[in-house]
Write a protein that holds these residues in place. Structure first.
Motif, mmCIF file in Angstrom:
data_model
loop_
_atom_site.group_PDB
_atom_site.id
_atom_site.type_symbol
_atom_site.label_atom_id
_atom_site.label_comp_id
_atom_site.label_asym_id
_atom_site.label_seq_id
_atom_site.Cartn_x
_atom_site.Cartn_y
_atom_site.Cartn_z
ATOM 1 N N ASP A 176 -5.981 -9.830 -14.697
ATOM 2 C CA ASP A 176 -5.232 -8.997 -15.642
ATOM 3 C C ASP A 176 -5.986 -8.930 -16.961
ATOM 4 O O ASP A 176 -6.236 -9.944 -17.600
ATOM 5 N N ASP A 177 -6.361 -7.728 -17.351
ATOM 6 C CA ASP A 177 -7.112 -7.568 -18.608
ATOM 7 C C ASP A 177 -6.203 -7.241 -19.784
ATOM 8 O O ASP A 177 -6.668 -7.013 -20.893
ATOM 9 N N GLY A 178 -4.894 -7.199 -19.528
ATOM 10 C CA GLY A 178 -3.936 -6.954 -20.604
ATOM 11 C C GLY A 178 -3.876 -5.512 -21.057
ATOM 12 O O GLY A 178 -3.216 -5.179 -22.022
ATOM 13 N N ASP A 179 -4.564 -4.618 -20.338
ATOM 14 C CA ASP A 179 -4.601 -3.216 -20.724
ATOM 15 C C ASP A 179 -3.503 -2.457 -19.975
ATOM 16 O O ASP A 179 -3.557 -2.312 -18.751
ATOM 17 N N ASP A 180 -2.497 -1.983 -20.698
ATOM 18 C CA ASP A 180 -1.373 -1.291 -20.068
ATOM 19 C C ASP A 180 -1.768 0.065 -19.491
ATOM 20 O O ASP A 180 -1.002 0.670 -18.743
ATOM 21 N N THR A 181 -2.947 0.561 -19.851
ATOM 22 C CA THR A 181 -3.363 1.866 -19.335
ATOM 23 C C THR A 181 -4.098 1.747 -18.003
ATOM 24 O O THR A 181 -4.440 2.758 -17.398
ATOM 25 N N THR A 182 -4.357 0.521 -17.530
ATOM 26 C CA THR A 182 -5.031 0.333 -16.253
ATOM 27 C C THR A 182 -4.110 0.784 -15.123
ATOM 28 O O THR A 182 -2.979 0.313 -15.032
ATOM 29 N N PRO A 183 -4.547 1.694 -14.257
ATOM 30 C CA PRO A 183 -3.681 2.174 -13.178
ATOM 31 C C PRO A 183 -3.286 1.044 -12.230
ATOM 32 O O PRO A 183 -4.094 0.149 -11.939
ATOM 33 N N ALA A 184 -2.062 1.094 -11.749
ATOM 34 C CA ALA A 184 -1.562 0.097 -10.807
ATOM 35 C C ALA A 184 -2.014 0.444 -9.393
ATOM 36 O O ALA A 184 -2.131 1.622 -9.040
ATOM 37 N N LEU A 185 -2.233 -0.582 -8.583
ATOM 38 C CA LEU A 185 -2.666 -0.384 -7.204
ATOM 39 C C LEU A 185 -1.707 0.533 -6.443
ATOM 40 O O LEU A 185 -2.149 1.429 -5.717
ATOM 41 N N ASP A 186 -0.396 0.326 -6.605
ATOM 42 C CA ASP A 186 0.580 1.170 -5.895
ATOM 43 C C ASP A 186 0.387 2.646 -6.234
ATOM 44 O O ASP A 186 0.468 3.512 -5.354
ATOM 45 N N ASP A 187 0.125 2.932 -7.519
ATOM 46 C CA ASP A 187 -0.094 4.324 -7.930
ATOM 47 C C ASP A 187 -1.390 4.885 -7.327
ATOM 48 O O ASP A 187 -1.460 6.058 -6.950
ATOM 49 N N VAL A 188 -2.407 4.040 -7.244
ATOM 50 C CA VAL A 188 -3.684 4.462 -6.663
ATOM 51 C C VAL A 188 -3.515 4.760 -5.176
ATOM 52 O O VAL A 188 -4.058 5.743 -4.658
ATOM 53 N N LEU A 189 -2.724 3.940 -4.487
ATOM 54 C CA LEU A 189 -2.474 4.174 -3.059
ATOM 55 C C LEU A 189 -1.761 5.504 -2.839
ATOM 56 O O LEU A 189 -2.117 6.272 -1.939
ATOM 57 N N VAL A 190 -0.762 5.786 -3.669
ATOM 58 C CA VAL A 190 -0.041 7.058 -3.571
ATOM 59 C C VAL A 190 -0.991 8.216 -3.875
ATOM 60 O O VAL A 190 -0.983 9.246 -3.189
ATOM 61 N N ALA A 191 -1.834 8.053 -4.893
ATOM 62 C CA ALA A 191 -2.803 9.097 -5.250
ATOM 63 C C ALA A 191 -3.759 9.362 -4.089
ATOM 64 O O ALA A 191 -4.100 10.521 -3.804
ATOM 65 N N GLY A 192 -4.185 8.304 -3.400
ATOM 66 C CA GLY A 192 -5.068 8.472 -2.245
ATOM 67 C C GLY A 192 -4.402 9.244 -1.125
ATOM 68 O O GLY A 192 -5.003 10.146 -0.534
ATOM 69 N N GLU A 193 -3.150 8.895 -0.841
ATOM 70 C CA GLU A 193 -2.401 9.601 0.209
ATOM 71 C C GLU A 193 -2.246 11.081 -0.142
ATOM 72 O O GLU A 193 -2.473 11.959 0.692
ATOM 73 N N ARG A 194 -1.846 11.341 -1.377
ATOM 74 C CA ARG A 194 -1.648 12.731 -1.812
ATOM 75 C C ARG A 194 -2.955 13.524 -1.761
ATOM 76 O O ARG A 194 -2.972 14.693 -1.374
ATOM 77 N N ALA A 195 -4.028 12.898 -2.196
ATOM 78 C CA ALA A 195 -5.319 13.590 -2.229
ATOM 79 C C ALA A 195 -5.767 13.990 -0.831
ATOM 80 O O ALA A 195 -6.244 15.110 -0.618
ATOM 81 N N VAL A 196 -5.620 13.091 0.131
ATOM 82 C CA VAL A 196 -6.023 13.401 1.501
ATOM 83 C C VAL A 196 -5.170 14.543 2.049
ATOM 84 O O VAL A 196 -5.670 15.443 2.726
ATOM 85 N N GLU A 197 -3.867 14.539 1.728
ATOM 86 C CA GLU A 197 -2.992 15.639 2.153
ATOM 87 C C GLU A 197 -3.385 16.951 1.475
ATOM 88 O O GLU A 197 -3.482 17.997 2.113
ATOM 89 N N THR A 198 -3.624 16.896 0.163
ATOM 90 C CA THR A 198 -3.958 18.091 -0.609
ATOM 91 C C THR A 198 -5.285 18.698 -0.163
ATOM 92 O O THR A 198 -5.418 19.929 -0.069
ATOM 93 N N ALA A 199 -6.270 17.854 0.097
ATOM 94 C CA ALA A 199 -7.593 18.351 0.508
ATOM 95 C C ALA A 199 -7.500 19.078 1.841
ATOM 96 O O ALA A 199 -8.291 19.990 2.116
ATOM 97 N N ASP A 200 -6.543 18.662 2.684
ATOM 98 C CA ASP A 200 -6.310 19.316 3.969
ATOM 99 C C ASP A 200 -7.599 19.426 4.778
ATOM 100 O O ASP A 200 -7.964 20.491 5.289
ATOM 101 N N VAL A 201 -8.309 18.304 4.881
ATOM 102 C CA VAL A 201 -9.562 18.232 5.617
ATOM 103 C C VAL A 201 -9.319 17.382 6.863
ATOM 104 O O VAL A 201 -8.873 16.242 6.754
#
Length: 196
Positions: free
Chosen positions: A56-81
């Protein structure tokens, strides 16, 4: 943890990656990448918060793993590849032949699909606070990093005169990878995989 999204090269292409690296064996000042860890980085994330207090670097702006996982899922769906074939071929460098910091193998077939995945990941991850890329996306496999310019002329010659076909493979998933820096180089571990 430090993390990035990537597409892996299969292990059976690793010997061909090593053969490609041999084109630069006379170039002093290069640090070669482990061929067994060859991949195409789609989006470097930097530090993300995986909930481990020791990192933990104490930086509140660091993205959370859960948010990154959701972003990955959405990106793969959006890219539609869907699954696609990728061809690793040719040599190049970043940022230029006059000033070399990275030596890489390029991507022919499959580059459009990789670019679509990158653009979707870029949109989804910047929306959760990841810094946007500062340069255009060029699908590539890093072969070596140049620590100093002693071997610059040898690298320039190999890039200009050689155009190897390294290998073809089927891409069926995007991985979220954690990267731990060690004295022997980076150690990678799969955090999640997103099927196409």
């Amino acid at each position: 943890m430090r993390a990035f999204f990537a597409v892996d090269l299969p292990t059976d292409i690793a010997p061909r990656v090593a053969e490609a690296q041999a084109a630069f064996e006379d170039a002093d000042g290069l640090r070669f990448v482990d061929p067994e860890q060859a991949h195409v980085t789609l989006k470097f994330l930097g530090e993300i918060d995986d909930g481990d207090e020791s990192t933990d670097d104490g930086d509140d702006t660091t993205p959370a793993l859960d948010d990154v996982l959701v972003a990955g899922e959405r990106a793969v769906e959006t890219a539609d590849v869907g699954p696609f074939e990728c061809a690793v071929e040719g040599f190049g460098v970043f940022p230029s032949l006059d000033y070399i910091s990275v030596v890489w193998a390029g991507v022919g077939a499959g580059s459009e699909a990789l670019t679509a995945l990158h653009e979707a990941l870029e949109a989804e991850t910047t929306a959760i606070g990841v810094d946007p890329e500062s340069h255009a996306f060029t699908p590539h496999v890093t072969l070596a990093r140049m620590n100093d310019a002693r071997g610059k002329a040898s690298v320039q010659e190999a890039v200009r005169e050689r155009d190897p076909e390294i290998g073809r493979f089927e891409v069926g998933a995007v991985r979220l990878v954690s990267s731990t820096l060690t004295s022997d180089g980076p150690a990678y571990e799969t955090v999640a995989s997103f099927g196409l």
